[in-house]
Enzyme design. Structure first.
Site, PDB file in Angstrom:
ATOM      1  CG  HIS A 151      96.949 -19.385  -2.976  1.00 15.95           C
ATOM      2  ND1 HIS A 151      95.778 -19.985  -3.370  1.00 15.95           N
ATOM      3  CD2 HIS A 151      97.916 -19.857  -3.809  1.00 15.95           C
ATOM      4  CE1 HIS A 151      96.023 -20.795  -4.389  1.00 15.95           C
ATOM      5  NE2 HIS A 151      97.305 -20.726  -4.682  1.00 15.95           N
ATOM      6  CG  ASP A 176      94.984 -20.851   0.257  1.00 17.80           C
ATOM      7  OD1 ASP A 176      94.490 -20.135  -0.632  1.00 17.80           O
ATOM      8  OD2 ASP A 176      95.738 -21.798   0.013  1.00 17.80           O
ATOM      9  CD  GLU A 233      97.734 -23.275  -7.477  1.00 20.50           C
ATOM     10  OE1 GLU A 233      97.025 -22.691  -6.624  1.00 20.50           O
ATOM     11  OE2 GLU A 233      97.508 -24.453  -7.847  1.00 20.50           O
TER      12      GLU A 233
END
Length: 602
Positions: free
Chosen positions: A225, A147, A281
């Site tokens: 990410h 991440d 996301e």
């Protein structure tokens, strides 16, 4: 009520967590060495694997203990292992109670997630968590390895991932990510913070977990990410420069080659059925001005379809290698293979949609079973995410919302306000079987020490364990509360810095049909505990009425209540006004986040 009846009969209360499907106490004890039993050593235990054993399913077991003999029967080795965990909890200084237990897991997927990217945690800490997962019969460890906080696993073909993307100079997440430069530093930089797991570390973790019947599921983030990737390999992002975007350049064929290369090495390390690819996301900002991405967007039908394009490619690649793709619920935008598994984290709706589409799903709504949220009054707690998920809220989750009432109960907790049955979707008839299970998630933006990690995870992890193992009809908050209060000192004796639960009182009010009176219930996390109350708006004192059971009061009454410790000191005072128009329930809405936080409980 059951506990009181057992006590009145002189029989022990059930102490096992998660609560077994069936347990019957016969009276008396099988004599054994309690010290050895606590370590899981039962030299006098007879174990049998019988694939045709009646009433026992995969991972389940039957345990029969009398004064002279202990017999444990299962259809597989996992069942024998879980039966031993039950014996460890049953052991007392007098021996093992004479019992008959028939126990089967509700779900095949009983998960716990750990983010080691935002803050790195050592191999030893991971093994410690695996021990506790096994004790409470959790069997899936979702290992969030990459991440924007740092890349945490050695990849031989791309050594710069860890050499340049695993360390930074700032420990505090907000100071580094929200208000700082978000820059990484090379491994070996003096004073650098971070780390990663070598391949040998991973092999040891996987082997240790397997011995405890836990499947380790790695997560490698695509397509977003991924800021840490582009420090060493900037050509994989749209701008060709680090620190400009967190998304891969999906229009660059090198991105897919990178993904395949990394996943190939990951599959060599992790024998798990599932491989998690993130899929969540993606902001897509850089894609809008990238010539390669714009060209791909025209081919696949638009910018939004580009993420689906990459997810589909990874899904096919994993399937060709005999693995099943898992991802966060954004992957539901794809026309997924029937085997792929979305994890519903944005509430319950992704899980409901996926199950109704015929997909296997894992339920993990962030608003209910994310452990980075506050678990008590934020002014008494260390920094956390701004949500509020005390252990009672976690335990209240219905993992299979297959009626309007269950779905509405969940949605009320998710939104922090009452939602009526019929105002939300639910899982339709026949689709309940598509819920593989449930997973608690431990994100670590604000958690940078082992002590804080354990404080946030425990004892809430035990609530998830019971949701995942125990039949819905057997679950009862007050019985779980009794058992979890027993487990907390045991956790702490094993070196787990478990939160010792709040001293708050929860007041619920239900109007009676005459419109003039209401039924009042006072509840607490701690048990046993002294709760005192007043009905005139004054603060309760050590001489105020002692709460023993729900009581009736008049409309217009102001109820004040507090827990009192052995010294007569009250905790926070709860206060509500009873009116004739509204029932009072706690849906645990978001709480104000203080600027100054308490230290972690020792």
């Amino acid at each position: 009520m059951l506990a009181a009846l057992l006590a009145a009969c002189g029989r022990p209360e059930c102490v096992v967590t998660p609560l077994p499907e069936q347990i019957h106490y016969r009276g008396g004890y099988f004599a054994c060495d309690s010290t050895r039993a606590a370590r899981g050593e039962f030299p006098d235990l007879e174990c049998r694997i019988d694939p045709s054993a009646e009433g026992i399913r995969a991972e389940g077991y039957r345990l029969n203990v009398d004064r002279k003999h202990m017999l444990l029967t299962a259809v597989d080795s996992a069942g024998l292992f879980y039966g031993r965990q039950t014996l460890r909890q049953l052991a007392t200084s007098r021996g093992i109670p004479c019992v008959e237990v028939l126990d089967n897991p509700r779900f095949a997927y009983r998960g716990m997630h750990l983010d080691v990217s935002r803050h790195f945690f050592s191999k030893e800490q991971v093994l410690k968590i695996l021990d506790e997962m096994a004790r409470y019969k959790l069997n899936k460890f979702h290992f969030h390895l990459t991440d924007n906080g740092g890349w945490r696993v050695q990849i031989d073909k791309y050594p710069l991932l860890t050499r340049l993307g695993s360390h930074r100079m700032e420990i505090d997440w907000l100071k580094w990510w929200d208000f700082g430069d978000k820059h990484y530093v090379p491994e070996g930089t003096p004073g650098a913070y971070g780390g990663y797991f070598t391949k040998e570390d991973i092999r040891q973790i996987v082997a240790y977990a397997a011995e405890r019947h836990i499947e380790v599921i790695p997560e490698i983030e695509f397509p977003a990410h991924s800021d840490e990737v582009f420090v060493g390999y900037p050509e994989l992002c749209c701008t060709g420069k680090p620190y400009t975007t967190g998304e891969f350049c999906v229009g660059n064929p090198a991105t897919l080659r990178f993904a395949e290369d990394v996943l190939t090495e990951i599959m060599e390390l992790f024998p798990s059925k599932y491989i998690h690819i993130g899929g969540d996301e993606a902001r897509k900002v850089a894609w809008k001005s990238c010539p390669k991405c714009q060209r791909l967007a025209r081919e696949v039908g638009g910018l939004e379809e580009m993420q689906c394009y990459m997810i589909e490619h990874l899904e096919q690649f994993l399937a060709e290698h005999g693995r099943v793709m898992m991802g966060w619920d954004e992957i539901l935008k794809n026309n997924l293979r029937s085997t792929s598994v979305p994890i519903s984290y944005r509430g319950q709706r992704g899980g409901i949609e996926g199950a109704n589409r015929g997909l296997n799903v894992v339920m993990s709504p962030g608003e209910m079973i994310y452990f980075d949220w506050y678990q008590a009054d934020p002014y008494t707690q260390p920094r956390a995410m701004s949500g509020f998920s005390p252990i009672k809220k976690v335990y209240s989750f219905y993992p299979v919302p297959d009626t309007p009432e269950k779905a509405a109960a969940n949605e009320s907790m998710i939104k922090g306000e009452y939602v009526a049955p019929g105002d939300t979707e639910y899982i339709y008839n026949g689709a309940s079987k598509n819920v593989l299970g449930v997973q608690g998630c431990m994100w670590t933006e604000f958690v940078n020490t082992p002590e804080h990690l354990e404080y946030m995870m425990f004892p809430r992890m035990l609530a998830v364990a019971e949701i995942a193992w125990t039949p819905q009809g057997r679950r009862d908050w007050h019985d779980f509360r009794r058992r979890v209060n027993r487990e907390i000192p045991l956790l702490r004796s094993r070196g787990i810095n478990a939160f010792q639960l709040s001293n708050d009182v929860e007041i619920s009010v239900t109007r009676l049909p005459d419109g003039k009176r209401a039924l009042v219930t006072l509840d607490t996390e701690k048990y046993p505990v002294e709760v005192r109350y007043t009905l005139d708006g004054t603060d309760p004192t050590p001489t105020s009425p002692l709460y023993r059971k729900p009581f009736r009061t008049k409309v217009g009454t102001t109820i004040s209540a507090a827990c009192f410790d052995s010294k007569g000191t009250p905790g926070n005072i709860a206060r509500v006004d009873v009116d004739g128009m509204h029932d009072i329930r706690n849906y645990y809405p978001y709480l104000e986040t203080p600027e100054i936080h308490a230290s972690i409980e020792p």
